[in-house]
Scaffold this active site. Structure first.
Site, PDB file in Angstrom:
ATOM      1  N   GLY A 151       1.256   0.371  -6.071  1.00 56.52           N
ATOM      2  CA  GLY A 151       0.959   0.382  -4.635  1.00 56.52           C
ATOM      3  C   GLY A 151       0.069  -0.774  -4.247  1.00 56.52           C
ATOM      4  N   ASN A 152      -0.477  -0.713  -3.051  1.00 57.04           N
ATOM      5  CA  ASN A 152      -1.385  -1.760  -2.583  1.00 57.04           C
ATOM      6  C   ASN A 152      -2.432  -1.136  -1.677  1.00 57.04           C
ATOM      7  OD1 ASN A 152      -0.524  -2.034   0.362  1.00 57.04           O
ATOM      8  ND2 ASN A 152       1.425  -2.250  -0.708  1.00 57.04           N
TER       9      ASN A 152
END
Ligand code: CTP
Ligand code: CA
Length: 239
Positions: A33-34
């Protein structure tokens, strides 16, 4: 006495705004993810709707607390996606019927080549390092630009790390050209800059490579400045 100016300058505009960050599964319990919270994208959607636009807000992993005023807004329809592939399908389907697309979502650049059906276990790794094979995701903005309807305005976002303002601007100009978007909103990020905070600062670059605005302030103030820039671009093109 408080005088509240109600702006209605986006009435009649249909827009798709994406917000948040995609997650690419590794196995049933893990993902890549980020750090995008979705705050700036949601602020862009709410600002548009408050100013009269009809908004489709496509969100990836945005907390309810961040969605806030977007939920139940009479001119915002929210749809939820998880991966870059889902974001692509939802955005491309919705984009064909709108005047403005704002891609504020942080899209994973790579997905895991083979997603495991079962949890990956350390004992199966056979050593103290593992290698994940990643493959590039589709560039959604590039697809939108290729498929764009006449008169449609496409706006990208870019979170960049840079040593100084000149480098930030140069990276922004290069990315704007590479993406072929009408406007690119660049914000500087770092380990402690730009993500979870309530405030933001953007540099907005147009199709002539000019910096046409550098708003800073609350994410809502910045969102309003972005819509001013979008309107200005659309008006100058139709003259
Ligand atoms: N974007 C997209 N599809 C992707 C990756 C990015 O549509 N697969 C969009 C983002 O939503 C954003 C813009 O492209 O509006 C710029 O994203 P950014 O990550 O800065 O650009 P990249 O082309 O992925 O370049 P890099 O990450 O290498 O800087
Ligand atoms: Ca990227």
């Amino acid at each position: 006495l408080a005088v509240v100016a109600v702006r209605d300058d986006l009435r009649g505009i249909r827009t798709v705004v994406t917000a948040g960050g995609t997650r690419e599964p590794i196995d049933p319990v893990r993902f890549i993810g980020n750090r995008s919270s979705g705050r700036q994208g949601v602020a862009v959607a709410v600002a548009a709707a408050d100013r009269g636009a009809d908004v489709t807000l496509i969100v990836a992993h945005v907390d309810d607390g961040v969605l806030g005023q977007a939920v139940g807004h009479p001119r915002i329809a929210i749809s939820t996606v998880a991966t870059a592939a889902e974001l692509s399908a939802a955005t491309r389907a919705a984009a064909s019927a709108v005047d403005v697309v704002v891609m504020a979502a942080a899209v994973a650049d790579y997905r895991v080549a083979e997603v495991a059906d079962l949890k990956r276990r350390k004992e199966d790794a056979g050593g103290d390092t593992v290698t994940l094979e990643l493959v590039e995701t589709e560039d959604i903005l590039a697809a939108l630009v290729a498929e764009r309807a006449g008169g449609q305005t496409i706006v990208g976002f870019a979170a960049e790390t840079a040593a100084d303002a000149d480098e930030l601007h140069e990276r922004g100009r290069r990315k704007r050209r590479r993406k072929g978007v009408d406007l690119l909103a660049v914000n500087e990020v770092g380990w402690s800059k730009g993500f979870e905070s309530a405030d933001n600062a953007l540099v907005i670059i147009d199709a002539n490579d000019d910096i046409i605005a550098s708003p800073s302030g609350s994410k809502r103030e910045v969102a309003d400045a972005l819509w001013d820039a979008i309107l200005g671009t659309r008006e100058s093109r139709s003259e």
